[in-house]
Motif scaffolding. Structure first.
Motif, PDB file in Angstrom:
ATOM      1  N   VAL A 153       0.875  -1.217   0.073  1.00 51.69           N
ATOM      2  CA  VAL A 153      -0.040   0.247  -0.035  1.00 51.69           C
ATOM      3  C   VAL A 153       0.953   1.382   0.041  1.00 51.69           C
ATOM      4  N   PHE A 154       1.791   1.194   1.048  1.00 46.62           N
ATOM      5  CA  PHE A 154       2.876   2.522   0.892  1.00 46.62           C
ATOM      6  C   PHE A 154       3.368   2.764  -0.452  1.00 46.62           C
ATOM      7  N   SER A 155       4.113   1.654  -0.902  1.00 51.63           N
ATOM      8  CA  SER A 155       4.959   1.804  -2.013  1.00 51.63           C
ATOM      9  C   SER A 155       4.202   2.181  -3.215  1.00 51.63           C
ATOM     10  N   THR A 156       2.895   1.569  -3.520  1.00 51.26           N
ATOM     11  CA  THR A 156       2.066   2.153  -4.512  1.00 51.26           C
ATOM     12  C   THR A 156       1.546   3.566  -4.430  1.00 51.26           C
ATOM     13  N   ALA A 157       1.108   3.768  -3.216  1.00 51.58           N
ATOM     14  CA  ALA A 157       0.912   5.250  -3.190  1.00 51.58           C
ATOM     15  C   ALA A 157       2.015   6.208  -3.738  1.00 51.58           C
ATOM     16  N   VAL A 158       3.140   6.023  -3.191  1.00 56.74           N
ATOM     17  CA  VAL A 158       4.213   6.683  -3.603  1.00 56.74           C
ATOM     18  C   VAL A 158       4.561   6.701  -5.002  1.00 56.74           C
ATOM     19  N   TYR A 159       4.469   5.511  -5.581  1.00 57.30           N
ATOM     20  CA  TYR A 159       4.537   5.263  -6.996  1.00 57.30           C
ATOM     21  C   TYR A 159       3.471   6.178  -7.911  1.00 57.30           C
ATOM     22  N   PHE A 160       2.418   6.190  -7.414  1.00 61.91           N
ATOM     23  CA  PHE A 160       1.468   7.102  -7.977  1.00 61.91           C
ATOM     24  C   PHE A 160       1.944   8.732  -7.995  1.00 61.91           C
ATOM     25  N   GLN A 161       2.174   9.009  -6.860  1.00 57.72           N
ATOM     26  CA  GLN A 161       2.796  10.329  -6.827  1.00 57.72           C
ATOM     27  C   GLN A 161       3.931  10.538  -7.700  1.00 57.72           C
ATOM     28  N   LEU A 162       4.781   9.501  -7.664  1.00 52.93           N
ATOM     29  CA  LEU A 162       5.768   9.556  -8.395  1.00 52.93           C
ATOM     30  C   LEU A 162       5.911   9.982 -10.095  1.00 52.93           C
ATOM     31  N   TYR A 163       4.705   9.609 -10.512  1.00 48.21           N
ATOM     32  CA  TYR A 163       4.617   9.883 -11.879  1.00 48.21           C
ATOM     33  C   TYR A 163       3.549  10.838 -12.370  1.00 48.21           C
ATOM     34  N   ASN A 164       2.601  11.350 -11.257  1.00 48.02           N
ATOM     35  CA  ASN A 164       1.538  12.023 -11.549  1.00 48.02           C
ATOM     36  C   ASN A 164       1.949  13.514 -11.148  1.00 48.02           C
ATOM     37  N   PRO A 165       2.239  14.341 -12.423  1.00 47.49           N
ATOM     38  CA  PRO A 165       2.582  15.555 -12.127  1.00 47.49           C
ATOM     39  C   PRO A 165       1.596  16.674 -11.568  1.00 47.49           C
ATOM     40  N   PRO A 166       2.093  17.685 -11.116  1.00 50.77           N
ATOM     41  CA  PRO A 166       1.176  18.762 -10.588  1.00 50.77           C
ATOM     42  C   PRO A 166       0.790  19.387 -11.813  1.00 50.77           C
ATOM     43  N   ALA A 167      -0.204  20.224 -11.667  1.00 49.13           N
ATOM     44  CA  ALA A 167      -0.736  20.881 -12.953  1.00 49.13           C
ATOM     45  C   ALA A 167       0.289  22.015 -13.477  1.00 49.13           C
ATOM     46  N   ASN A 168       0.929  22.584 -12.442  1.00 47.45           N
ATOM     47  CA  ASN A 168       1.677  23.725 -12.718  1.00 47.45           C
ATOM     48  C   ASN A 168       3.115  23.573 -13.502  1.00 47.45           C
ATOM     49  N   ALA A 169       3.300  22.326 -13.656  1.00 52.07           N
ATOM     50  CA  ALA A 169       5.000  21.843 -13.902  1.00 52.07           C
ATOM     51  C   ALA A 169       5.314  22.593 -15.344  1.00 52.07           C
ATOM     52  N   ALA A 170       6.413  22.915 -15.447  1.00 52.37           N
ATOM     53  CA  ALA A 170       6.956  23.295 -16.695  1.00 52.37           C
ATOM     54  C   ALA A 170       7.235  22.194 -17.439  1.00 52.37           C
ATOM     55  N   GLN A 171       7.082  22.141 -19.043  1.00 51.07           N
ATOM     56  CA  GLN A 171       7.361  21.100 -19.759  1.00 51.07           C
ATOM     57  C   GLN A 171       8.646  21.388 -20.327  1.00 51.07           C
ATOM     58  N   VAL A 172       9.342  20.037 -20.037  1.00 50.05           N
ATOM     59  CA  VAL A 172      10.584  20.128 -20.920  1.00 50.05           C
ATOM     60  C   VAL A 172      10.654  18.797 -21.642  1.00 50.05           C
ATOM     61  N   TYR A 173      11.293  18.852 -22.916  1.00 56.40           N
ATOM     62  CA  TYR A 173      11.181  17.656 -23.794  1.00 56.40           C
ATOM     63  C   TYR A 173      12.595  17.156 -23.819  1.00 56.40           C
ATOM     64  N   VAL A 174      12.570  15.725 -23.907  1.00 58.01           N
ATOM     65  CA  VAL A 174      13.738  15.028 -23.771  1.00 58.01           C
ATOM     66  C   VAL A 174      14.049  14.159 -24.726  1.00 58.01           C
ATOM     67  N   VAL A 175      15.156  14.001 -25.573  1.00 58.95           N
ATOM     68  CA  VAL A 175      15.296  12.988 -26.705  1.00 58.95           C
ATOM     69  C   VAL A 175      16.507  12.486 -26.354  1.00 58.95           C
ATOM     70  N   GLY A 176      16.407  11.171 -26.056  1.00 57.87           N
ATOM     71  CA  GLY A 176      17.838  10.371 -25.702  1.00 57.87           C
ATOM     72  C   GLY A 176      18.177   9.841 -27.201  1.00 57.87           C
ATOM     73  N   LYS A 177      19.624   9.823 -27.307  1.00 61.46           N
ATOM     74  CA  LYS A 177      19.962   8.785 -28.266  1.00 61.46           C
ATOM     75  C   LYS A 177      21.481   8.271 -27.929  1.00 61.46           C
ATOM     76  N   GLN A 178      21.743   7.327 -28.710  1.00 65.48           N
ATOM     77  CA  GLN A 178      23.088   6.812 -28.277  1.00 65.48           C
ATOM     78  C   GLN A 178      24.392   7.830 -28.462  1.00 65.48           C
ATOM     79  N   TRP A 179      24.725   8.382 -27.462  1.00 63.71           N
ATOM     80  CA  TRP A 179      24.856   8.263 -26.353  1.00 63.71           C
ATOM     81  C   TRP A 179      24.721   9.527 -25.745  1.00 63.71           C
ATOM     82  N   MET A 180      23.598  10.370 -25.722  1.00 59.89           N
ATOM     83  CA  MET A 180      23.590  11.771 -25.469  1.00 59.89           C
ATOM     84  C   MET A 180      21.805  11.996 -24.918  1.00 59.89           C
TER      85      MET A 180
END
Ligand code: HEA
Ligand code: HEA
Ligand code: CUA
Ligand code: CU
Lengths: 554, 286, 101, 243
Positions: free
Chosen positions: B45-72
């Motif tokens: 129960v504990f870990s799942t609750a935290v897990y959801f927080q970990l991925y659910n962003p607050p509404a005011n978050a600034a958006q950054v785009y990330v592209v990964g590629k070998q190797w940068m």
């Protein structure tokens, strides 16, 4: 357990008198030619063949581990010439250790040797198939070794797509083929065990009297038979995508790389139970014997083994919590993974309870067994942490995971294998091993092991990712500790190798039953005669009958 | 916090196991099953609750785009400017990342923030964090992705909002200072060209770039094995960087990643300018 | 499995075969019906019935001991596990408004 | 697992209770027969999972790209597939009759039925090969030459579900699965035919007794399994949505 009662003896000192049986009778002495070994269908000899081969693989994998550790002494890459080389090193270390050492270790060596003896049969149900398994194993093994010598592979033992199918320019196909081949060996062995345990039991050897060692192998075999084919087909799909460049897992071609992970872990998580269940079996023999007590809660033990093997199929998604799998399936897999802890807990607690109020005798096998219980518990509990979603997000693919599985696979399964080897060495070779050196080695291994892998928990917690050729300087201290531990560990593993070989010439002959243990295998000579039993034994007692007054009547 | 708590608790627990304190009652089995089950559920129960927080962003978050590629790592701010292997963020403002990969699977990991998420080709995944302390933090790639996996990292700079503004304006002003070639040299280092072509272009796993301009280079065309010769003019170099796989220098493996989506035309010009200086016979020690 | 032979009569086999052919016809018929997404379910049900018939009669599962039956059904159960849990991922993706989750 | 375990345990202990300890050494025919049959079933369980792995992969892609799979499946011929199903069911019947013959000690029936099985099996492969050649001809084999255009225009695909144009990569994926699954199945058929041929010759030459039901029965089990696989493949591949 057999018609003849064995008096439980408290005297731990082995009987130095040579066994009365004439040498010519035993399975080693019947024939000496190389051919007689290579064409044998005797399960005992095949066990020996396996023992030689996996020892070879273990040391090859060990040397690779040593190179890895040396490289990691300093944050910069220095020992190996490039990251590529390092990547090949840990990949091959993982592949060899898992597919060519640990999966066949206890089942193919001790299981092969002991299952027929323990159930009172003359051989496995399909002796020729058994030999074939060994040949398939060797073909796969030699093939893979050959590939590694001619360039190797750098995908990690997990072969994640699309790196493996589209990007890596090493010998992915060939290695995968080697693993594919060896998978069939594993399947056939499992099949053989299942049928043997079903149909070859001696009269009176009811399921309720079956030694837990056999129960464990039975469960293992089920996993092998049901899981391995999925790995095989996954590998074939990977190969197809790589050779023909047709889309299956590569997103550029419309595939989904996560599907590969699902299919891979559908096998590979249960496979970790292929590696650890047989160790449970070994422990279940050693601990009662050296505690002089019947195993605590036999039925629960057998049930727990089966439960683990079944539940083990339902949890594979815990390797994929951050992979992009949906959160809901993450939740499902997490709770199921935690549930595996329950039967595992039953086992650990029951072993402890077996020792409680027993007379614990600190022979080498028992030392290994105790080491197993402690280290497996640590490994298992960290496994539960990994299965807890939020924690895994942080430590996934860090050294925390590396430490977790080495605790179970080296501290657990490998220790159990060594313990079992010591326990049955008198039976297998007809000679005792040197007790003093045995204890020394067990201690060295235990200390070296903890020094090697405990720092890795800390490393992982601090955020050191795994599969890193170069790392940040602040991690160095812990890495140096780990490397130091690894060298101690290497010495520890060398000692048994040396004294086992020497014992063949210089040690006293072993009596039938040096430990005063129960079990049909101890009623025959050491080493056993070629046909195992002169007369099919009839079993009239429950297993682990160490304590006549306190027989477990449940 | 939770992690440490579990860690300590269970390590001690295991010691207790070893000392064998249990009694022999058969009812214990039930107790053990029940007890462990309860523990499991609590952890879950504990870990799942935290897990959801970990991925659910607050509404005011600034958006950054990330592209990964070998190797940068290639990151783009909401304000539009880009960074490679580095991310500057003001303290206190939640940041959410939308990530994808151009080739294989990578994984975006900032140990200090306890966040990690695999970055998949052909799909977007996401992550968020709220930087709470000013400082420089490691960024790692934690999904094995090939030769330079261990170098595919960088830093997250968490700055005071004021510093961040300074940095932003500095970034805008940049490009004015420095010659094309020196900017190119910076790019050359930044994009890890040096990893294969040597610190000063002297070669390594990739061919030497010294004296490349206007040299005749033996190449094989994509999908054939026949070797032909082409003249290494600027267009050729440009193509070699953008689409290295179309013409492979004879004797080398086609391992050079494409920089198509990571270099703007301006970057290209600068880097080519730098390669030109190499051909002017800059002395390179072997 | 005891050693007595359980003969199915020739007629029995022929009837079985007839039933299988009939089911095949049904399967094809179903495929032409406008069932939309339920085609899969429908045809799979028919196929499963066919498989069970083959196993029960042609493969003598009906006369085997429970062990063999357990093996046969166990295999399909495991296949079910594989498919269900894998699909649980794909079908629940995008239920949350978090990209990639 | 526990039920059969209990049953077996019970039977084993009844032996123990009895006076005569049954000689349970390896050459006991009952034991041997049991082992062989059980071994074959265990092997078939393995095979189920082998095909199962790929069926699972198929299911996943079908679940996330239904229109593509439906459109692609239109290109297969349910008629040819249906005929093949019929042929294979027939061969299953023949094997069953061969086993029956061997149980009733009718050597001639065994030989005839085995022959018939092989004949039907070969016919199946022939039809399959013909189908493959048609599909190759239509550039449906995945790879650089793959070519696919929605048959009745884009309209038909989008008409039913209105989900935009088809993802051709997924269409191609269908054919990957089609060729791989049918290929794997054909491969099993070929192995089965080879074993049947050996069996046939040995019985014919009287190397093996026709009445010894064991080999015939074991091979029969395998053959039925191959049949069952097809029983599933046919609806999965051919009958997605016939228009
Ligand atoms: C023999 C091998 C083996 C075994 C037995 C296990 C056993 C377990 N493993 Fe482990 N694991 C591996 C080998 C093994 N593992 C490997 C090789 C990897 C890495 C693969 C890779 O990526 O390369 C891995 C990775 C791994 C991960 C993925 C980590 C990641 O990559 O992020 C997870 C996550 O859940 C996990 C969990 C578990 C669990 C819950 C168990 C459980 O079975 C443990 C059960 C045991 C106990 C729980 C201890 C005893 C119980 C008690 C003392 C009672 C108290 C219990 C309760 C409170 C419930 N393992
Ligand atoms: C059964 C499985 C098994 C076993 C026994 C081991 C044994 C060891 N392993 Fe390994 N390991 C794995 C399975 C195993 N490992 C797997 C699956 C991976 C993951 C791979 C991947 O990421 O794909 C891994 C990865 C792995 C890593 C992480 C690499 C990385 O992520 O970058 C490390 C690093 O320390 C490591 C170390 C060791 C060490 C020190 C031992 C020691 O216990 C070995 C001790 C044995 C010997 C040393 C041999 C005997 C002694 C001699 C022959 C003496 C003579 C030799 C010398 C003195 C040089 N292993
Ligand atoms: Cu990117 Cu590792
Ligand atoms: Cu796992």
């Amino acid at each position: 357990m057999s018609g003849t009662l064995i008096e439980p003896r408290l005297d731990p000192r082995p009987d130095p008198v040579p066994g009365p049986k004439a040498d010519a009778e035993n399975y080693i002495a019947v024939e000496h030619s190389v051919k007689s070994w290579l064409l044998t269908t005797d399960h005992k000899r095949i066990g020996i063949l396996y023992m030689l081969s996996i020892t070879l693989f273990f040391f090859i994998g060990g040397v690779m581990a040593t190179i890895i550790r040396m490289e990691l002494m300093t944050p910069r890459g220095d020992l190996l010439r490039s990251g590529d080389e390092y990547n090949r090193m840990f990949t091959q270390h993982g592949i060899i250790m898992i597919f060519f050492f640990l999966i066949p270790s206890i089942p193919a060596v001790l299981g092969n040797f002991l299952i027929p003896l323990q159930i009172g049969a003359r051989d496995l149900a399909f002796p020729k198939l058994n030999l074939l398994s060994w040949y398939i194993f060797m073909v796969g093994g030699m093939f893979t070794l050959g590939v590694m010598l001619t360039g190797g592979v750098d995908t990690g033992w997990t072969f994640y797509t699309p790196f493996s199918s589209m990007f890596s320019n090493t010998h992915v196909i060939a290695t995968a083929l080697g693993v594919f081949i060896v998978g069939f060996s594993s399947i056939l062995t499992g099949l053989n065990f299942i049928v043997t345990i079903h149909t070859m039991r001696a009269p009176g050897m009811t399921w309720g009297r079956l030694p837990l060692f056999c129960w464990a192998h039975y469960a293992t075999s089920l996993v092998q038979v049901l899981g391995t084919p999925v790995l095989a087909v996954t590998i074939v799909l990977l190969g197809l995508e790589r050779i023909l460049r047709i889309g299956i897992f590569d997103p550029k071609l419309g595939g989904d790389p996560i599907l590969f992970q699902h299919m891979f872990w559908f096998y590979s998580h249960p496979a970790v139970y292929i590696m650890v269940l047989p160790s449970f079996g070994v422990l279940n023999e050693i601990i009662p014997c050296f505690s002089r007590r019947p195993v605590f809660g036999y039925k629960f033990m057998a049930g727990a083994i089966l439960a683990i093997s079944m539940l083990g199929f339902l949890v594979w998604g815990h390797h994929m919590f951050v992979s992009g799998q949906s959160m809901y399936s993450g939740m499902i897999f997490a709770i199921l993974s935690l549930l595996v802890g329950i039967p595992s807990g039953i086992k650990v607690f029951n072993w402890t309870a077996t020792m409680y109020k027993g007379q614990v005798i600190g022979k080498t096998p028992m030392l290994y067994a105790l080491g197993f219980v402690g280290l497996f518990t640590i490994g298992g509990l960290t496994g539960l942490m990994l299965a807890s979603l939020a924690i895994d997000v942080h430590v996934h693919d860090t050294y925390f995971v590396v430490a977790h599985f080495h605790y179970i696979m080296v501290g657990g399964a490998t220790m159990a294998y060594l313990g079992g080897l010591h326990f049955w060495w008198p039976k297998i070779s007809g000679r005792m091993y040197p007790e003093f050196w045995g204890k020394i080695a067990a201690m060295i291994i235990f200390i070296g092991f903890n020094l090697t892998f405990f720092p890795q928990f800390l490393l992982g917690y601090l955020g050191m990712p795994r599969r890193y050729y170069e790392y940040k300087p602040e991690f160095q201290i812990l890495h140096v500790m780990s490397t130091a531990g690894a060298s101690i560990l290497a010495v520890g593993f060398l000692i048994p190798l040396v004294y086992f070989i020497l014992s063949l010439w210089y040690s006293p002959r072993a009596p039938k039953n040096p430990w005063g243990a129960t079990g049909l295998e101890w009623t025959v000579a050491s080493p056993p005669p070629a046909h195992n039993f002169d007369e099919t034994p009839i079993v009239t007692e429950p297993p682990y009958n160490y304590d006549h007054d306190e027989v477990d009547h449940e | 916090g939770q992690v440490i708590y579990f860690g300590i608790k269970y390590r001690q627990g295991s010691k207790a196991d070893r000392s064998g304190r249990k009694s022999t009652s058969h009812k214990l089995e039930t107790f053990w099953i029940g007890g462990t089950f309860v523990l499991c559920v609590v952890m879950y129960v504990f870990s799942t609750a935290v897990y959801f927080q970990l991925y659910n962003p607050p509404a005011n978050a600034a958006q950054v785009y990330v592209v990964g590629k070998q190797w940068m790592w290639y990151l783009q701010h909401p304000e539009g400017h880009r960074e490679t292997n580095e991310l500057h963020v003001p303290v206190g403002r939640p940041v959410k990342l939308k990530m994808t990969s151009q080739d294989v699977i990578h994984s975006f990991y900032v140990p200090a923030f306890r966040v990690k998420q695999d970055v998949l080709p052909g799909r977007y995944t996401s992550l968020w964090f709220r930087p709470t302390k000013v400082g420089k933090y490691h960024l790692f790639c934690t999904e094995y992705c090939g030769a330079e996996h261990s170098l595919m990292g960088g830093s997250i700079y968490v700055m005071e909002p004021a510093d961040y503004e300074d940095w932003l304006s500095g970034k805008r002003a940049q490009g004015a200072g420095g010659t094309m070639a020196s900017a190119g040299e910076q790019l050359y280092q930044q994009h890890h060209c040096a990893g294969c072509h040597g610190e000063q272009g002297q070669g390594g796993r990739g061919p030497s770039l010294v004296g490349l301009l206007n040299k005749d280079v033996p190449v094989t065309q994509k999908g054939s094995t026949a070797v032909s010769t082409v003249k290494a003019d600027e267009n050729y170099i440009r193509q070699s960087i953008l689409e290295p796989q179309t013409q492979i220098v004879a004797g080398y493996d086609p391992i050079m990643p494409s920089y198509k989506d990571r270099m703007g035309e301006d970057d290209l010009l600068q880097i080519i300018a730098y390669i030109k200086t190499l051909s002017k016979g800059k002395e390179v020690k072997p | 499995m005891t050693h007595e032979n359980h003969h199915v009569s020739l007629r029995g086999y022929l009837i079985t075969f007839g039933a299988l052919v009939g089911l095949l016809g049904l399967a094809i018929l179903v495929a032409y019906l406008p069932l939309g997404r339920f085609h899969l379910t429908a045809t799979l049900i028919v196929a499963t019935i066919k498989a069970v018939i083959i196993m029960a009669i042609f493969m003598h599962l009906r006369f085997s001991n429970r062990l063999t039956i357990a093996f046969a059904s166990g295999a399909f159960l495991w296949l079910g596990i594989l498919i269900t849990l894998t699909l649980s991922d794909y079908l629940s993706r995008g239920l949350l408004a978090i990209p990639g989750k | 697992m526990s039920d059969p375990a209990v049953a077996l345990a019970a039977s084993a202990s009844s032996v123990e209770m009895g006076d005569v300890p049954l000689a349970h050494h390896f050459d006991d025919p009952v034991q041997q027969h049991e082992s062989a049959v059980l071994g074959m079933w265990a092997f078939l369980a393995t095979e189920v999972m082998f095909f199962g792995g790929i069926i699972a992969a198929y299911t996943v892609y079908r679940a996330i790209s239904q229109d593509e799979f439906a459109a692609a499946s239109q290109r297969l011929s349910p008629a040819l597939g249906g005929i093949n199903t019929l042929v294979l069911l027939g061969s299953s019947l023949a094997v069953a009759l061969a086993v029956r013959g061997s149980q009733m000690r009718q050597r001639k029936t065994v030989l005839i039925m085995l022959g018939l099985t092989m004949l039907l099996g070969t016919a199946f492969l022939g039809i399959k090969a013909y189908e493959w050649s048609l599909e190759f001809g239509h550039h449906l084999a995945p790879g650089p030459n793959f070519h696919f255009e929605a048959e009745h225009g884009e309209a038909s695909a989008s008409a039913s579900h209105a989900s935009g144009p088809l993802d051709l990569r997924r269409v191609q994926m269908f054919f990957v699965f089609y060729f791989f699954m049918t290929g794997l199945h054909a491969f099993h058929m070929i192995i089965g035919l080879a074993i049947l041929a050996i069996l046939f010759v040995q019985i014919f030459r009287r190397r093996l007794p026709a009445t010894g039901e064991r080999p015939v029965e074991i091979v029969g089990l395998y053959w039925h399994f191959v049949d069952i696989v097809w029983v599933f493949l046919y609806p999965l591949l051919y009958l997605i949505e016939v228009r």
